[in-house]
Design a protein around this motif. Sequence first.
Motif, mmCIF file in Angstrom:
data_model
loop_
_atom_site.group_PDB
_atom_site.id
_atom_site.type_symbol
_atom_site.label_atom_id
_atom_site.label_comp_id
_atom_site.label_asym_id
_atom_site.label_seq_id
_atom_site.Cartn_x
_atom_site.Cartn_y
_atom_site.Cartn_z
ATOM 1 N N LEU A 189 -1.642 -42.865 43.480
ATOM 2 C CA LEU A 189 -2.247 -42.746 44.801
ATOM 3 C C LEU A 189 -3.760 -42.822 44.607
ATOM 4 C CD1 LEU A 189 -0.233 -39.596 45.981
ATOM 5 C CD2 LEU A 189 0.264 -41.985 46.535
ATOM 6 N N ALA A 193 -7.691 -42.002 46.429
ATOM 7 C CA ALA A 193 -8.551 -41.440 47.470
ATOM 8 C C ALA A 193 -9.990 -41.770 47.086
ATOM 9 C CB ALA A 193 -8.358 -39.931 47.571
ATOM 10 N N GLU A 232 -10.504 -37.276 51.736
ATOM 11 C CA GLU A 232 -9.317 -38.137 51.634
ATOM 12 C C GLU A 232 -8.377 -37.622 50.531
ATOM 13 O OE1 GLU A 232 -8.022 -42.811 50.959
ATOM 14 O OE2 GLU A 232 -10.161 -42.328 51.027
ATOM 15 N N THR A 265 -4.589 -36.629 51.257
ATOM 16 C CA THR A 265 -3.511 -37.282 50.515
ATOM 17 C C THR A 265 -2.628 -36.243 49.823
ATOM 18 O OG1 THR A 265 -4.890 -39.232 50.160
ATOM 19 C CG2 THR A 265 -3.000 -38.971 48.688
#
Length: 125
Positions: A30, A32, A37, A41
């Motif tokens: 993932l 960010a 963010e 997330t």
Amino acid sequence: MSKTILIADDEPNIVISLEYLLQREGYHVLVARDGQEALDTIALMPPDLVLLDVMLPRMSGFEVCQKLRADPARRHIRVLMLTAKGREVEMSKGIALGADAYVTKPFSTKDLLQKIREQLGEDAG
């Protein structure tokens, strides 16, 4: 099931290279690009480990780490601080705020992968 790693960094070149490296190693990745963010997330899809840059827009990596450690539901998430700030005082601050490990930029990908495996309790193989 593969482990999930969140890369929280605002430098595109670092994000791209880390994303490639980690996916190649079999991790779910993932991304960010700022501190807020990263927290958003984590709230939606908690990772097993966060590669957390100290110098992030909107909220520093130190603040993100502090918020994670203050949240009982997220406290277990491993945090590896990743930063160009390699001075002893920054490293001490990161560890004091709850970071599990600290890697300074520039870093060797081999060393970083070893640290990630250690944090995730995987055999370095």
